[in-house]
Write a protein that holds these residues in place. Structure first.
Motif, PDB file in Angstrom:
ATOM      1  N   UNK A  60      49.558 -31.758   6.231  1.00 30.37           N
ATOM      2  CA  UNK A  60      50.640 -32.739   6.317  1.00 30.37           C
ATOM      3  C   UNK A  60      51.547 -32.604   5.102  1.00 30.37           C
ATOM      4  N   UNK A  61      52.832 -32.843   5.310  1.00 25.67           N
ATOM      5  CA  UNK A  61      53.794 -32.721   4.217  1.00 25.67           C
ATOM      6  C   UNK A  61      53.650 -33.899   3.253  1.00 25.67           C
ATOM      7  N   UNK A  62      53.466 -33.584   1.969  1.00 31.93           N
ATOM      8  CA  UNK A  62      53.426 -34.615   0.933  1.00 31.93           C
ATOM      9  C   UNK A  62      54.817 -34.914   0.399  1.00 31.93           C
ATOM     10  N   UNK A  63      55.683 -33.914   0.433  1.00 29.62           N
ATOM     11  CA  UNK A  63      57.063 -34.102   0.007  1.00 29.62           C
ATOM     12  C   UNK A  63      57.966 -33.272   0.908  1.00 29.62           C
ATOM     13  N   UNK A  64      59.139 -33.801   1.179  1.00 25.34           N
ATOM     14  CA  UNK A  64      60.158 -33.094   1.956  1.00 25.34           C
ATOM     15  C   UNK A  64      61.416 -33.040   1.108  1.00 25.34           C
ATOM     16  N   UNK A  65      61.954 -31.843   0.917  1.00 24.23           N
ATOM     17  CA  UNK A  65      63.137 -31.686   0.076  1.00 24.23           C
ATOM     18  C   UNK A  65      64.201 -30.874   0.804  1.00 24.23           C
TER      19      UNK A  65
END
Length: 215
Positions: A60-65
């Protein structure tokens, strides 16, 4: 220079690289000290791409940039880190690597392609006083192995490479071992796996070898 992996002959000064599709994941080091802030960034992605960072290996993505760069203070331990690159609603690259933040041992591999073979150089660096440094490197099923430079490692090959150096190390001391993997048949894939070890104080201690997970 503290580095981790250089894959496909791509060398970035002060960084390591892992390739996936059209993009390349780079990091300032794969073997930081616990709590050290490292730089992660992706090059080769198109303008307008989105980056989903998985920092604990749970998928799962912990951060999206929107920017292809991330700073991360790495907790102590072993971290499977991945980044998924999306563009115009499609996944164009998915890259995964192993970062090991350990206070005692830093061990990483440098990988390059030569024809249809993979040349791997493993570097072992002490972060504390230790003795009997060793390596255990798994050899994927269906692949052959040739030792190119043992670097004074006393080793045996039996389903993998197992060895140790009869020496003591102090902080900053480094040792190396270089080998080649070649496919017995075509169409084989593999995952790099191995660990480094040493006696710290009176305790036998191991850490995974950092770097690329699957080229």
């Amino acid at each position: 220079m503290r580095t981790g992996v250089i894959l496909l002959g791509l060398s970035v000064l002060g960084a390591i690289s892992v390739c996936g599709g059209a993009a390349t994941l780079q990091a300032s080091t794969f073997t930081p000290d616990p709590g050290e802030t490292i730089q992660l960034w992706v090059s080769g992605a198109p303008v307008g791409a989105e980056f989903l960072w998985d920092l604990n290996g749970d998928g799962a993505a912990d951060r999206v940039t929107q920017a292809p760069r991330l700073q991360w203070a790495v907790p102590q331990g072993v971290h499977t880190v991945g980044v998924e690159v999306r563009h115009q609603g499609k996944v164009i690259a998915a890259i995964e690597a192993l970062i090991v933040a350990d206070p005692y041992i830093a061990c990483w591999q440098t990988i390059s392609i030569s024809g249809n073979t993979w040349e791997v150089e493993v570097t072992f660096r002490a972060k504390t006083d230790l003795s009997a440094p060793g390596l255990e490197i798994e050899i994927p099923a269906g692949w052959g192995v040739e030792v190119l430079d043992p670097g004074n490692l006393t080793y045996k090959i039996k389903g993998g490479i197992y060895g140790f150096w009869a020496t003591e190390l102090h902080p900053g001391d480094e040792l190396g071992f270089r080998y080649r993997l070649y496919p017995v048949s075509s169409g084989l894939s593999f995952v790099f796996s191995g660990k480094a070890s040493g006696v710290v104080g009176r305790r036998y201690y191991t850490v995974p070898i950092a770097g690329v997970v699957s080229p």
